[in-house]
Design a protein around this motif. Structure first.
Motif, PDB file in Angstrom:
ATOM      1  N   PHE A   1      57.356  49.032  77.244  1.00  0.00           N
ATOM      2  CA  PHE A   1      58.348  48.051  77.632  1.00  0.00           C
ATOM      3  C   PHE A   1      59.724  48.540  77.222  1.00  0.00           C
ATOM      4  N   PRO A   2      60.640  48.622  78.157  1.00  0.00           N
ATOM      5  CA  PRO A   2      61.990  49.081  77.823  1.00  0.00           C
ATOM      6  C   PRO A   2      62.738  48.012  77.015  1.00  0.00           C
ATOM      7  N   VAL A   3      63.466  48.479  76.010  1.00  0.00           N
ATOM      8  CA  VAL A   3      64.239  47.583  75.153  1.00  0.00           C
ATOM      9  C   VAL A   3      65.641  48.156  75.019  1.00  0.00           C
ATOM     10  N   THR A   4      66.643  47.307  75.197  1.00  0.00           N
ATOM     11  CA  THR A   4      68.026  47.728  74.990  1.00  0.00           C
ATOM     12  C   THR A   4      68.480  47.250  73.620  1.00  0.00           C
ATOM     13  N   ILE A   5      68.861  48.192  72.793  1.00  0.00           N
ATOM     14  CA  ILE A   5      69.382  47.864  71.467  1.00  0.00           C
ATOM     15  C   ILE A   5      70.873  48.148  71.487  1.00  0.00           C
ATOM     16  N   ARG A   6      71.660  47.125  71.215  1.00  0.00           N
ATOM     17  CA  ARG A   6      73.116  47.282  71.233  1.00  0.00           C
ATOM     18  C   ARG A   6      73.635  47.663  69.851  1.00  0.00           C
ATOM     19  N   TYR A   7      74.624  48.545  69.840  1.00  0.00           N
ATOM     20  CA  TYR A   7      75.221  48.972  68.571  1.00  0.00           C
ATOM     21  C   TYR A   7      76.115  47.863  68.034  1.00  0.00           C
ATOM     22  N   ARG A   8      75.959  47.572  66.734  1.00  0.00           N
ATOM     23  CA  ARG A   8      76.854  46.650  66.047  1.00  0.00           C
ATOM     24  C   ARG A   8      77.031  47.155  64.629  1.00  0.00           C
ATOM     25  N   ARG A   9      78.246  47.496  64.302  1.00  0.00           N
ATOM     26  CA  ARG A   9      78.551  47.989  62.953  1.00  0.00           C
ATOM     27  C   ARG A   9      78.448  46.844  61.956  1.00  0.00           C
ATOM     28  N   GLU A  10      77.776  47.117  60.854  1.00  0.00           N
ATOM     29  CA  GLU A  10      77.679  46.119  59.791  1.00  0.00           C
ATOM     30  C   GLU A  10      78.847  46.295  58.831  1.00  0.00           C
ATOM     31  N   GLY A  11      79.375  45.193  58.370  1.00  0.00           N
ATOM     32  CA  GLY A  11      80.447  45.232  57.386  1.00  0.00           C
ATOM     33  C   GLY A  11      79.908  45.621  56.023  1.00  0.00           C
ATOM     34  N   SER A  12      80.782  45.948  55.106  1.00  0.00           N
ATOM     35  CA  SER A  12      80.358  46.409  53.785  1.00  0.00           C
ATOM     36  C   SER A  12      79.598  45.330  53.012  1.00  0.00           C
ATOM     37  N   ASN A  13      79.780  44.069  53.354  1.00  0.00           N
ATOM     38  CA  ASN A  13      79.090  42.975  52.657  1.00  0.00           C
ATOM     39  C   ASN A  13      77.753  42.606  53.288  1.00  0.00           C
ATOM     40  N   GLU A  14      77.411  43.202  54.406  1.00  0.00           N
ATOM     41  CA  GLU A  14      76.181  42.805  55.094  1.00  0.00           C
ATOM     42  C   GLU A  14      75.267  43.992  55.424  1.00  0.00           C
ATOM     43  N   SER A  16      72.178  46.260  55.788  1.00  0.00           N
ATOM     44  CA  SER A  16      70.742  46.005  55.815  1.00  0.00           C
ATOM     45  C   SER A  16      70.013  47.232  56.333  1.00  0.00           C
ATOM     46  N   VAL A  17      68.714  47.240  56.121  1.00  0.00           N
ATOM     47  CA  VAL A  17      67.858  48.283  56.667  1.00  0.00           C
ATOM     48  C   VAL A  17      66.784  47.586  57.478  1.00  0.00           C
ATOM     49  N   LYS A  18      66.571  48.050  58.709  1.00  0.00           N
ATOM     50  CA  LYS A  18      65.565  47.441  59.585  1.00  0.00           C
ATOM     51  C   LYS A  18      64.708  48.523  60.208  1.00  0.00           C
ATOM     52  N   THR A  19      63.441  48.226  60.344  1.00  0.00           N
ATOM     53  CA  THR A  19      62.555  49.129  61.071  1.00  0.00           C
ATOM     54  C   THR A  19      62.761  48.913  62.562  1.00  0.00           C
ATOM     55  N   PHE A  20      62.242  49.842  63.354  1.00  0.00           N
ATOM     56  CA  PHE A  20      62.309  49.696  64.806  1.00  0.00           C
ATOM     57  C   PHE A  20      61.623  48.403  65.245  1.00  0.00           C
ATOM     58  N   ALA A  21      60.473  48.097  64.643  1.00  0.00           N
ATOM     59  CA  ALA A  21      59.744  46.868  64.994  1.00  0.00           C
ATOM     60  C   ALA A  21      60.584  45.624  64.706  1.00  0.00           C
ATOM     61  N   ARG A  22      61.330  45.629  63.598  1.00  0.00           N
ATOM     62  CA  ARG A  22      62.167  44.480  63.251  1.00  0.00           C
ATOM     63  C   ARG A  22      63.315  44.324  64.249  1.00  0.00           C
ATOM     64  N   ILE A  23      63.932  45.428  64.639  1.00  0.00           N
ATOM     65  CA  ILE A  23      65.040  45.365  65.599  1.00  0.00           C
ATOM     66  C   ILE A  23      64.553  44.803  66.929  1.00  0.00           C
ATOM     67  N   VAL A  24      63.407  45.290  67.397  1.00  0.00           N
ATOM     68  CA  VAL A  24      62.849  44.820  68.674  1.00  0.00           C
ATOM     69  C   VAL A  24      62.484  43.344  68.584  1.00  0.00           C
ATOM     70  N   ALA A  25      61.975  42.906  67.424  1.00  0.00           N
ATOM     71  CA  ALA A  25      61.569  41.510  67.253  1.00  0.00           C
ATOM     72  C   ALA A  25      62.767  40.564  67.141  1.00  0.00           C
ATOM     73  N   LYS A  29      68.724  41.905  69.019  1.00  0.00           N
ATOM     74  CA  LYS A  29      68.434  43.331  69.246  1.00  0.00           C
ATOM     75  C   LYS A  29      69.671  44.215  69.039  1.00  0.00           C
ATOM     76  N   LYS A  30      70.279  44.075  67.864  1.00  0.00           N
ATOM     77  CA  LYS A  30      71.459  44.881  67.522  1.00  0.00           C
ATOM     78  C   LYS A  30      71.161  45.705  66.287  1.00  0.00           C
ATOM     79  N   GLY A  31      71.807  46.863  66.204  1.00  0.00           N
ATOM     80  CA  GLY A  31      71.645  47.707  65.036  1.00  0.00           C
ATOM     81  C   GLY A  31      72.825  48.644  64.880  1.00  0.00           C
ATOM     82  N   ASP A  32      72.982  49.170  63.679  1.00  0.00           N
ATOM     83  CA  ASP A  32      74.049  50.135  63.436  1.00  0.00           C
ATOM     84  C   ASP A  32      73.458  51.530  63.314  1.00  0.00           C
ATOM     85  N   CYS A  33      74.224  52.474  62.811  1.00  0.00           N
ATOM     86  CA  CYS A  33      73.760  53.863  62.777  1.00  0.00           C
ATOM     87  C   CYS A  33      72.517  54.040  61.914  1.00  0.00           C
ATOM     88  N   LYS A  34      72.399  53.273  60.820  1.00  0.00           N
ATOM     89  CA  LYS A  34      71.192  53.355  59.984  1.00  0.00           C
ATOM     90  C   LYS A  34      69.962  52.930  60.769  1.00  0.00           C
TER      91      LYS A  34
END
Length: 102
Positions: A1-14, A16-25, A29-34
């Protein structure tokens, strides 16, 4: 199943670390470079490819990494660049080599 994950930079106060499964769930569906790096490295390692994580700093006077991305078979996978294989300009770099588990 194709999933689009959009880039969103997290600020220094927020940070987080997320697995691929967490981002998809997640609903947004946003994530930063980490998050992109964890996802890309996990998928490539599961497919049997060794990867290098490259952490870079953009400030000549500050070596603390501010960005991270994957290099696999010499190809740069950086979510902040426009094209696959394109690499950002940086002042300092640190590397972590990861090998697939056999």
């Amino acid at each position: 199943f194709p999933v689009t994950i959009r880039y969103r930079r997290e600020g220094s106060n927020e940070q987080s670390v997320k697995t691929f499964a967490r981002i998809v769930a997640d609903e947004n569906k946003k994530g930063d470079c980490k998050h992109y790096t964890i996802s890309n490295a996990s998928i490539l390692l599961a497919l049997g490819y060794p990867v290098t994580l490259k952490m870079v700093s953009f400030n000549y006077f500050d070596k603390e990494p501010k960005h991270i991305y994957v290099i696999c078979s010499g190809v740069v996978l950086d979510c902040c660049m426009n094209y696959c294989g394109e690499e950002c300009s940086y002042k300092h770099a640190q590397y972590i080599d990861l090998k697939p588990i056999k």
